[in-house]
Structures are given as C-alpha cells and as structure tokens.
Design an enzyme around this catalytic site. Structure first.
Site, PDB file in Angstrom:
ATOM      1  N   ASP A 447      -6.783  33.744  66.906  1.00  0.00           N
ATOM      2  CA  ASP A 447      -7.484  32.971  65.875  1.00  0.00           C
ATOM      3  C   ASP A 447      -7.476  33.695  64.531  1.00  0.00           C
ATOM      4  O   ASP A 447      -7.175  34.896  64.442  1.00  0.00           O
ATOM      5  CB  ASP A 447      -8.924  32.698  66.334  1.00  0.00           C
ATOM      6  CG  ASP A 447      -9.445  31.344  65.864  1.00  0.00           C
ATOM      7  OD1 ASP A 447      -8.907  30.803  64.878  1.00  0.00           O
ATOM      8  OD2 ASP A 447     -10.397  30.828  66.481  1.00  0.00           O
ATOM      9  N   ASP A 505      -9.365  22.057  65.120  1.00  0.00           N
ATOM     10  CA  ASP A 505     -10.627  22.279  65.836  1.00  0.00           C
ATOM     11  C   ASP A 505     -11.306  20.962  66.187  1.00  0.00           C
ATOM     12  O   ASP A 505     -12.254  20.955  66.979  1.00  0.00           O
ATOM     13  CB  ASP A 505     -11.584  23.120  64.987  1.00  0.00           C
ATOM     14  CG  ASP A 505     -11.299  24.611  65.089  1.00  0.00           C
ATOM     15  OD1 ASP A 505     -10.551  25.004  66.011  1.00  0.00           O
ATOM     16  OD2 ASP A 505     -11.818  25.381  64.262  1.00  0.00           O
TER      17      ASP A 505
END
Length: 702
Positions: A447, A505
């Site tokens: 990430d 997301d």
C-alpha cells in the site's frame, strides 16, 4: 540504412523518416499500410513537405520525436534545462542509428557539441502493435547540467479532433472527460509523487464521436509511478502531438559530467475501430510479458472490511474457514498485525509482528490458512512511517522532507520514509525480507496511502522500484499487489514488478462498474483486483444484491471483502455459486478479448469477453440506472465471428432477471441460435431490469 523505415505489426504501421542529419520523424503511426516496397514509399517524403507561408520559417524543419525549439518547434520542447543559467535550446545532430536484426526497434545516437549533450532515442513497434519510445540524455560538458524535462512526442493526423482523458479522486478513480482538441496545449500533470487518483491513465485523441467500437483513436501512456506529465498539443500550423514524460521539479535532477538520465517508456496504442481495439493492444502486450502472472488468478479474501484493525486469532480463523467453504484460494491479512497498530495513527515503520495481539506470532493463523488449502498474504506499507512509531522516534531524519526544519503536511497521520537514504532503505529491505523468510507469505498487498506533497519524487520512485525488484529476486514465488489508497498507483512502471493492482478502495458495485470500465482501457481483467463486499457498501452506504456485487467482480481478478461469518447460510451458498463460476470462467476471462458495446441507452451497459478463437463468449447486461424507455429493447453483442452460428443463452447464476415486467422474455428460457453477424448488427431483446442489476449471457459457437 534506408531513409524511410517501415515497421509493421498486428494491424499497425510505424513509418519513420531518417533522411538528413536531424532526429527521426514519425511520418505515420496508425493503420497498416501493407507490405509496400521501400522505394514505393519514397514519394511520401516529397509529398509530405508543406508549403511555406508568409512570416514563417523560410525552410520548414520537420518535427522529430524529440521536438526542438532550435528547429523552430513553437510548442512544448522535447528537452529543457540549463547549464549555469544558460538556457540555449539544444540542436542535435544524428551520429549513428541502428535496427536490431529481425526487430522493429530503432536506436539513434545524436549529439549537441555546443550544448555539451548526447542523446539516445529508442523507438519501435511491439508484436502487439504498440509504439514504444524513450530518450536518454547524457551530460558531455564540463559542468553540471540542470535537467528540467525530457518529453518525447508522437504526431497525430488532422482527423484527431477530440480528446478523452481520465480524472478522479479517492473512491472514484478513472472518471472520463471528453472535449474538443482545440489549438493550444491540453496538459495533465501529477505532482503527487505517485501516479495519482486523478491521473489520466491514457490521453487519447480520435475522430469526433469515437466510441468503444467505432472511430479512429490514438492513445498515450507514461509508464512511471512518480510525478509525470502528459499533453496533447495543436499548433496554428496544423501540427498536433501527444507527448509525455516524468515531471521534474525545479532543481530535482542535476546531471554531473558523464551522468545520464533516461526517461520513462511512453506506450502508444492505435485503434482503427475504437477504444476496444486500442485497449486490446495494451492487453496483448501485457499478457506477452515474461513476468505476467502465469497461474490461475486465485479467489482472494481480504480481511480489511471484515475486521478492520480488530485482529483476533479466533475471529480470523472463523473467517478463514468461511472463506474456504465458499471456495476462496488466498487469504490476505490486512492492516493491523504489526507493533502498536490499533488504528491508523501509529505503528507504520515498526514491521514486527505485535506480540500484544499475536503472542504466538502469525504462525497459528498461517498454519490454519495453509491447512485449509489457501495461500497466505500480508498487508504492508513500506514507503511510509507514522511519527508515532519507534522508527520515527529513533530516526526522525529518515522522514522525507524538502526542508530539514519542517515536516510536510500530515496525511492519514503519516509521513513518507526516505527510501533514497541508504540506511532507511536497508532497514525496510531487512524487515520485509525477514518477514518473508520467517512466514509462508505468498503475496504482499503493498500500500501507499498518501501523496508526496512537499518533496521531489524521482529518487523515491526509483528506490521503490529497486526494493520491489530485490525482494522479488530473493523470493521468486512472491506476488505483489500495487495498492495506493486504492487505485492511485496504476501504471505500467509499477506493473513491471507487481502482479495486480487494487483498482479502488470503493467496492460499491455500481461505482466499480465505472472504475473497472475505464481502468480496462490499459489493463486486462486479470490485473484488476475486484471484491464482493458486504450487502451495504462501506464507502457509499448503498445496498446491492449479491448477484450484482458478484457479477461486477466476476470479470476481473475476483475476490471477497466481507465478513462471511455474519453472512447467512443462503448468502454463503449463493456466493459459492459465483466463486465456482469464476473458477470455471477465468481461463476465458483472463485470456480473451474484452469487448464493450456502444449501446445508445446510457443506462444499459453491455460488456464481455470473447475467447481468442471466438469459440465462446460471456457478456454482462448491466442496468446502471433507470432508462427513459421501457421495455429495454434490443442489445448488440460485439466481437463474435461474423459467419459462425452461436447458441446464446442465460448463464447461471447470473440468469435471474429482476425487473418491472408482467410477461417472460420468449427466448430467455430456451436460448436462441443466430450468426455472430446478426448478434453484432441486430442483437436480441434484452430483459428489462431494475436499476443496479445485471444478467449474464453465454454465446457458444455451434
């Protein structure tokens, strides 16, 4: 070497003018010109010289692939920089050129003795029909050369009168915007230190009104994960280009004598018949890479939206058993496993398993996951650090900052770890390498949750690439997902060392239909992570049926991000049906040709995948919103072999149309057999659906 080089591949021609001592010029890239003898094309050079007009250059100089102000180019220069404040425009003369035997790749060496610069250009056409271009500049002078930009360009024909690019934000990446290609410069820049949620994946120019299946189109991608720029430019003289490269901040790159800077690759694609053809070239190119994922893309359960930071062994073991029950093949433990990480305020950088949460380490969980027949994955964010961490307290100077007297603005309570600093790089490499050696980890979700808003990004980007490359070399079976606040690092630079991207997301199925549709302009389905979420989407609050959620994820790299221990037995059984369908279809979905129909009703989308031999296809009819008209009417199904007959029928479990109707659709129950040409040009009556529903169709050649 001939003055005119003609490269051909996969329906594309690249025609290069090498006459004279100037840099190579692209005469044509686009539709295949056929197997024309070199001499037959020689007249094209003479026919391509424009007339001179008053108050212009007495002798027009053709624009090369690195446009030069010294040659009279009035637009954005291909190379800009200065030496001790002297900003003379470089003027390159070609000293050598070569084409590798049997290849379609040209290398050109040029020099500017007065400016103390040497240039190398690499330009070619791949087997998939992509044009690839990059440049390298070397400082051959005595003092330092301050490089401001290196921006190669490709010309466009007059037919390219409309532009399409993409923008977006967190949770809404890849939003299209279209407008006329007018005079002047349309410039897209990302100064976020990563590709960016608002970055344009492709800058595309084409005939007015081009669509997925119609219109001539040309598109450009910059394969770089840091700051970058892409531009479309048209001059009053009628010249038009697409150009791009790394965006260098003032003073960021200072080339010492003998030092070289190489630009990122530019990848350019052409479609004679719309965006699907353009996208198909990118898909074929990526699938032909040595490093493209070769194994079946495993059904992946990610724990984030199921448990967030609430890590508990018993809870996670129950979730793992539920995942295995529905057919999951990979279990990924997300954020919250490392020291001090109970929320997003602390712990980044302290890459040690937290003994307060995991007194026996991760081994009990990995043993359970492996015992259930699943791979194990782990979330990391190696480029970041929380100020509230042991690492930051011990090494505050490792935080990336433009000024030593202040920190950049905080984002998600974190700062960036300066990986260009050797000590910081060595620490992160050692921690990740140790984790991978001590645990049976098959997969890292890598990430990157903040922008680099107050620092140069070039060295950070190259250090990140090097870190990924070293870890993959030490652990050859490791797969890596590129995640950056969702889809904020999606580019062909990071994909040289990763195996998929986390597309967004947001896993709200309606939003994902949009996001996946446009991310697919560049990437094939197997590289797009797509998960089935909870009935109510965590990011939007919308409620969707399981079939809509699963049918949306089906066409990508399918996964689950839902607390299955809270799902009913009926929901888990239905999800298992979709998992089974994905596992059956993935050889087709992840090798076939992606097609999207230009349906006239914007509320009804048609998309699918057709096998390479056109023997089988799967389509989705997606009701994105309520339609102005009702019933739905006919839909065309593109991409099938025109003269072959196909048996078309609903495909379970996506065979249950839910809609405001009072009679059945006659052909739905038993299917219908029609030629591919009829299905593409006439189509079939679609079921009338409630909004935010979909159905699946399967076409099998008879």
């Amino acid at each position: 070497m001939e003055d005119l080089l003609h490269f051909r591949a996969a329906g594309t021609s690249l025609l290069l003018d090498m006459s004279g001592a100037g840099l190579p010029r692209v005469v044509h890239w686009g539709a295949d010109l056929g197997a024309v003898a070199p001499g037959r094309l020689a007249g094209l050079l003479a026919s391509d010289v424009p007339q001179t007009v008053p108050n212009a250059l007495d002798e027009p100089v053709p624009m090369g692939v690195l446009p030069q102000q010294s040659a009279g180019w009035p637009g954005t220069p291909g190379l800009s920089g200065h030496r001790a404040g002297r900003t003379a425009a470089p003027a390159f003369t070609v000293r050598g050129r070569s084409v590798e035997n049997g290849s379609r790749r040209l290398t050109v060496e040029a020099v500017d003795p007065d400016g103390g610069l040497a240039l190398t250009l690499e330009l070619g056409l791949t087997d998939a029909g992509l044009v690839r271009l990059r440049a390298a500049v070397t400082n051959t002078g005595d003092g330092p050369y301050h490089l401001d930009g290196l921006t190669p360009a490709l010309p466009l024909p007059a037919q390219a009168t409309e532009l399409l690019d993409l923008t977006g934000r967190h949770l809404r990446e890849r939003a299209p915007q279209r407008h006329a290609f007018t005079l002047g410069t349309h410039l897209r820049e990302s100064r976020r230190g990563r590709t960016g949620s608002d970055a344009t994946l492709l800058l595309t120019a084409g005939e007015a009104g081009f669509g997925f299946r119609s219109g001539e189109v040309w598109g450009l991608h910059v394969a770089w994960s840091g700051n970058h720029r892409t531009l479309a430019e048209r001059t009053p003289a009628g010249q038009a280009v697409l150009a791009g490269g790394e965006l260098l901040l003032p003073g960021e790159l200072r080339l010492a004598p003998g030092a070289t800077y190489r630009s990122p690759w530019l990848h350019a694609s052409y479609g004679r018949h719309g965006l699907d053809e353009l996208a198909g070239r990118f898909h074929r190119e990526l699938r032909a890479r040595d490093g493209h994922p070769a194994s079946a893309r495993p059904v992946t359960l990610n724990t984030w939206e199921a448990v967030y930071f609430d890590h508990d062994l018993a809870t996670l073991e129950r979730l793992a058993r539920a995942a295995a029950e529905v057919g999951a093949e990979r279990f990924v433990l997300d954020d919250g496993w490392f020291r001090g990480r109970r929320n997003d305020h602390a712990g980044l950088g302290d890459w040690y398993v937290d003994p307060a949460v995991w007194p026996d380490g991760l081994r009990p969980l990995t043993d359970t996951v492996r015992g259930l027949g699943m791979q194990f994955g782990l979330w990391v964010e190696p480029e970041m650090v929380n100020p509230d961490s042991d690492l930051a307290r011990a090494h505050p100077d490792w935080i990336l900052a433009d000024s030593p007297s202040r920190l950049p603005p905080a984002s998600r309570h974190q700062q960036v770890l300066d990986l260009a600093r050797p000590e910081a790089y060595a620490y992160v490499r050692e921690r990740l390498d140790t984790l991978l050696r001590e645990h049976p980890i098959d997969y890292l979700k890598w990430d990157h949750n903040r922008d680099l808003v107050d620092a140069a990004a070039h060295h950070q980007t190259t250090a990140t690439y090097r870190l990924m490359d070293e870890l993959r070399a030490r652990h050859p079976q490791l797969e890596i997902e590129s995640c950056a606040s969702g889809g904020a690092r999606v580019d062909l630079g990071v994909l040289e060392r990763t195996d998929r991207v986390w597309t967004s997301d947001c896993i709200d199925a309606l939003e994902r239909q949009h996001i996946q549709r446009w991310t697919g302009l560049l990437l094939p389905p197997e590289l797009l992570g797509a998960h089935v979420g909870a009935p109510v989407a965590h990011t939007t609050g919308r409620r969707h049926t399981l079939d809509f959620r699963a049918g949306t994820a089906l066409f990508c790299h399918f996964g689950i991000e839902w607390d299955l221990t809270a799902a009913s037995a009926a929901e888990r059984a239905r999800l298992a049906e979709w998992v089974a369908l994905y596992r059956t279809l993935r050889p087709l979905l992840h090798s076939g040709t992606v097609v999207r129909g230009d349906h006239p009703d914007p509320a009804l989308w048609v998309h699918g995948v057709v096998a390479q031999d056109a023997g089988r296809a799967v389509f989705a009819l997606v009701q994105m919103a309520t339609s102005v008209q009702s019933p739905a009417g006919r839909v065309r199904l593109p991409g099938l072999e025109p003269d072959a007959d196909y048996r078309l029928s609903p495909l379970a479990p996506g065979d249950r149309p839910e809609g405001p109707v009072s009679s059945p659709l006659p052909w739905w129950e038993r299917g219908v057999t029609l030629p591919g040409r009829v299905l593409a040009e006439v189509g079939v009556q679609a079921p009338t659906l409630f909004p935010e529903r979909l159905v699946l169709l399967e076409a099998v050649r008879q």
